[in-house]
Write an enzyme that holds these catalytic residues in place. Sequence first.
Site, PDB file in Angstrom:
ATOM      1  N   GLU A   1      73.035  38.327   0.543  1.00  0.00           N
ATOM      2  CA  GLU A   1      74.116  37.752   1.355  1.00  0.00           C
ATOM      3  C   GLU A   1      75.366  37.400   0.540  1.00  0.00           C
ATOM      4  O   GLU A   1      75.772  36.225   0.483  1.00  0.00           O
ATOM      5  CB  GLU A   1      73.627  36.523   2.123  1.00  0.00           C
ATOM      6  CG  GLU A   1      72.557  36.849   3.130  1.00  0.00           C
ATOM      7  CD  GLU A   1      72.406  35.796   4.231  1.00  0.00           C
ATOM      8  OE1 GLU A   1      73.220  34.861   4.292  1.00  0.00           O
ATOM      9  OE2 GLU A   1      71.490  35.951   5.055  1.00  0.00           O
TER      10      GLU A   1
ATOM     11  N   GLU B   1      64.807  39.141   5.918  1.00  0.00           N
ATOM     12  CA  GLU B   1      64.706  37.765   6.415  1.00  0.00           C
ATOM     13  C   GLU B   1      64.819  37.743   7.928  1.00  0.00           C
ATOM     14  O   GLU B   1      65.632  38.481   8.512  1.00  0.00           O
ATOM     15  CB  GLU B   1      65.846  36.873   5.872  1.00  0.00           C
ATOM     16  CG  GLU B   1      65.668  36.446   4.456  1.00  0.00           C
ATOM     17  CD  GLU B   1      66.779  35.512   3.985  1.00  0.00           C
ATOM     18  OE1 GLU B   1      67.296  34.717   4.800  1.00  0.00           O
ATOM     19  OE2 GLU B   1      67.131  35.587   2.798  1.00  0.00           O
TER      20      GLU B   1
HETATM   21  C1  NOJ Z   1      69.860  33.560   4.534  1.00  0.00           C
HETATM   22  C2  NOJ Z   1      69.731  33.165   3.109  1.00  0.00           C
HETATM   23  O1  NOJ Z   1      69.454  34.281   2.318  1.00  0.00           O
HETATM   24  C3  NOJ Z   1      68.711  32.075   2.879  1.00  0.00           C
HETATM   25  O2  NOJ Z   1      68.856  31.629   1.576  1.00  0.00           O
HETATM   26  C4  NOJ Z   1      68.866  30.994   3.931  1.00  0.00           C
HETATM   27  O3  NOJ Z   1      68.051  29.897   3.696  1.00  0.00           O
HETATM   28  C5  NOJ Z   1      68.588  31.612   5.284  1.00  0.00           C
HETATM   29  N1  NOJ Z   1      69.589  32.596   5.542  1.00  0.00           N
HETATM   30  C6  NOJ Z   1      68.593  30.626   6.455  1.00  0.00           C
HETATM   31  O4  NOJ Z   1      69.851  30.126   6.646  1.00  0.00           O
END
Ligand code: NOJ
Length: 467
Positions: free
Chosen positions: A167, A367
């Site tokens: 991200e 994720e």
């Molecule tokens: C994406 C991120 O990579 C992660 O670190 C974060 O905790 C989650 N989203 C949830 O917001």
Amino acid sequence: MNFTFPKDFLWGAACSAYQIEGAWNEGGKGMSTHDHYARLPEYAHYYKAGRPDTCSDFYHHYKEDVDIMVEHGLKSFRFSISWPRLFPDNVKDINQEAVEYYNDLFSYCCEKGLVLFVDLFHWDMPQWVLELGGPVNKEFIDWFEAYAKACYENFGDKVAYWSTMNEPNFSIFSGYYQTDGDGAGIFPPFENDKTKAFTASHYMNLAHMRAVKLYREMGFSGKIGAVIDLFPIYPYSLSDEKDVEAAKRRFDYYAGKWIGPLLLGEYPESVVECYSEYFPEGFQEEIRNAYVEIDYIGDNYYQQRYAKYSPEKPYFDLCDNPEQTVSDKNDEMGGIFVDIQNYPQGLYDIVMLLHREYHAKEIVITENGLPLPRDKENPAVPSKIQDEERIRYMRGHISALARAIDVGVPVTGYYVWSIEDTYEHGLGFDYDFGLIAVNYETMERTPRESFRWYADLIRFVSGQKET
Ligand code: NOJ
């Protein structure tokens, strides 16, 4: 529709060093940018009440946690290496204690049969990197390459999937400008400068390419790619050409500035047209020359958005339409997590787009997960263990993937975020995402109902014959 998944499908769960490892000043670790800024009163509000100093103390509890993963039939674990732990002070002096720690952790995972998916950069940058100019300094590409090389040399025989970055819209772009609006970024160094934001993003893209090229040159057989937060941006009205164009531009701005270079070897036309002035000179050429194919693209999927044409801001900050998104918002999150929605169709649509328009040869859902609130009066105590909402959320998204796979989209893995309760940037410890609940006082671990459900699902689909 067949509810079948490829035999080697990566049924996993994910987390990052920054969010669970803790041990912020143990084992020779150096300061990360977050360790630094979370200690400055004027930035404390970005870190909420709790700093990520201890978190769930995965550093000391990893064996227990890996054992729980294995008991639940997990096939793969996605985790990150902490760059400031490996290189605490500078680009050349590696911390041997960190090498040993990650070797022990990764060996333990491999012995237990977990496929390792490792992120090089998931949100914790060394403070020394930032002090030398961070990703706005072009030398960042060399520092990142040196770090990647050390990781490949020391852990390359154990890792099946590498990701260069997670991200970067947040960890890189939003250090210098708000990712999705106007104003200061929400990551260190919290600046408000569009030129720096696009420059840093460009250098991160080049650093990624250098790290991929190096990995191939070193002759490893694993896979390498990157993880981006990708979600569909729908036009407010399909019959209004301007809205259709606005949605496309918004997608290019948000996602295309990463997946254009990563998957197609160039920035999207609209990015070049609208934002050239903020990039370093010759940026498109640099990407074309450095481009190297990746093995997979990782998608962190949590939401969908709408875009409506706005005459005032035709390129930047196109407004989402609240009326259309509100019905898809997840009430269970009390409207606080506006960015996380229960919208499985969006997952289907985005993987289809990656397949059709970006020709992704392999897509991994790196994720997907649901946060539930902790009791504010008892912040050490985890949120509910009987988490039916999370089961519903996961079932919906996994079914959407089954539909996509059924029509030929090459999705090869799904990772629940997160393996255990985490520290969340900007939200502290107020919300839990974990399949494993963690009591922050006793550090006791309790698998949630959703983990039992996931274990049953993995057992069920793994027993199926492939069609
Ligand atoms: C994406 C991120 O990579 C992660 O670190 C974060 O905790 C989650 N989203 C949830 O917001």
